[in-house]
Scaffold this active site. Structure first.
Site, PDB file in Angstrom:
ATOM      1  N   ARG A   1       6.822  -6.443   3.348  1.00  0.00           N
ATOM      2  CA  ARG A   1       5.484  -6.908   2.967  1.00  0.00           C
ATOM      3  C   ARG A   1       5.365  -6.777   1.461  1.00  0.00           C
ATOM      4  NH1 ARG A   1      -0.590  -4.974   4.771  1.00  0.00           N
ATOM      5  NH2 ARG A   1       0.049  -2.966   3.879  1.00  0.00           N
TER       6      ARG A   1
ATOM      7  N   HIS B   1       0.815  -1.217   0.000  1.00  0.00           N
ATOM      8  CA  HIS B   1       0.000   0.000   0.000  1.00  0.00           C
ATOM      9  C   HIS B   1       0.848   1.266   0.000  1.00  0.00           C
ATOM     10  CE1 HIS B   1      -3.741  -2.120   0.229  1.00  0.00           C
ATOM     11  NE2 HIS B   1      -3.447  -2.702   1.374  1.00  0.00           N
TER      12      HIS B   1
ATOM     13  N   ASP C   1      -8.995  -4.885   6.484  1.00  0.00           N
ATOM     14  CA  ASP C   1      -9.567  -5.764   5.462  1.00  0.00           C
ATOM     15  C   ASP C   1     -10.456  -6.841   6.080  1.00  0.00           C
ATOM     16  OD1 ASP C   1      -8.748  -4.852   2.866  1.00  0.00           O
ATOM     17  OD2 ASP C   1      -6.700  -5.371   3.399  1.00  0.00           O
TER      18      ASP C   1
ATOM     19  N   GLU D   1      -6.878 -11.770   6.869  1.00  0.00           N
ATOM     20  CA  GLU D   1      -7.579 -10.539   6.524  1.00  0.00           C
ATOM     21  C   GLU D   1      -8.986 -10.741   5.993  1.00  0.00           C
ATOM     22  OE1 GLU D   1      -4.722  -7.332   5.038  1.00  0.00           O
ATOM     23  OE2 GLU D   1      -4.038  -9.101   3.919  1.00  0.00           O
TER      24      GLU D   1
END
Length: 260
Positions: A71, A46, A173, A147
């Site tokens: 990540r 992100h 999420d 998630e």
């Protein structure tokens, strides 16, 4: 190749304290790495971080005691292999929904016979001693993000995946998957129950559990749940909070108003 400090913390019964960075500023990554965090997650999912940003961030952390983690944007074996070859000591994959996806992720992080990772650690190379290859499978820490509602229904199967080290909660999420809005309301009974269930599943399987603990009181809540890995700060939030405090103080002193 020295033992992964994260695993040393856990062996000593300690909780790992972590910070997330965007990879946009090597200087910020290095500064944060010198503060004493146990690890830093360089987030590719992100943020605008590209592979070169990840590599330079890992290099920046080499002179610090902080462990570089990444990540990745998804469960992609090719990218996972590249960030490990660059020197990441752990990888977090988002959206691990079932045992098959967990096995695919772990396989990408491990050399044969435990996995399918291709050998070519150009930055993590040990000069030919063979130590990297011999120790990588037990050194690299694997984080699978829980998630979705599907993942919650498969918790025990995911946790039992050989080679998966950590179940890491993706609260926003997970809330969206259940039909709600993205939130990290840890005092909410449903949210709290989900986190406790993830800790229970991880510990029952001999694994660790981790989560974001960014707000006031979150660390206390997470510690009370038995979390083993706490991401307690994010670079963007640190900048925003610090800048806001400085600006607010200066406006108060000089008497200027907020811009229109």
């Amino acid at each position: 190749m020295t033992a992964n400090p994260i695993r040393n913390r856990w062996s000593a019964g300690e909780t790992v304290l972590d910070c997330w960075v965007s990879g946009s500023s090597v200087l910020s990554t290095e500064v944060i790495g010198r503060l004493g965090f146990d690890s830093i997650v360089i987030d590719m999912q992100h943020t605008m971080a590209e592979y070169r940003d990840v590599v330079t961030s890992i290099i920046a952390l080499t002179a610090t005691p902080t462990v570089p983690l990444v990540r990745v944007p998804g469960n992609d074996p090719l990218l996972i292999g590249r960030v490990l070859d660059a020197g990441a000591r752990g990888v977090m994959s988002p959206m691990i929904n079932n045992r098959a996806e967990a096995e695919r992720f772990v396989g990408a992080c491990r050399y044969s016979p435990e996995g399918t990772r291709s050998f070519g650690p150009y930055r993590a190379y040990d000069g030919g001693s063979g130590a990297y290859f011999e120790n990588a499978n037990t050194d690299i820490v694997t984080f699978g993000q829980i998630e979705t509602v599907e993942a919650m229904s498969n918790l025990d199967d995911i946790a039992a995946t050989p080679g998966l080290d950590v179940l890491f909660v993706g609260p926003a999420d997970l809330s969206v998957s259940a039909g709600g809005k993205p939130a990290m309301a840890y005092t909410d009974p449903v949210v709290a129950d989900n986190h406790r269930r993830i800790v229970e599943a991880a510990h029952k399987a001999g694994k660790k559990a981790g989560m974001l603990a960014l707000g006031p009181g979150d660390v206390e809540i997470a510690h009370g749940w038995g979390m083993d890995f706490l991401s307690i700060a994010m670079e963007q939030r640190l900048v925003a909070v610090g800048a806001s405090v400085a600006l607010g103080h200066a406006r108060k002193v000089v008497g200027s108003s907020q811009p229109v």
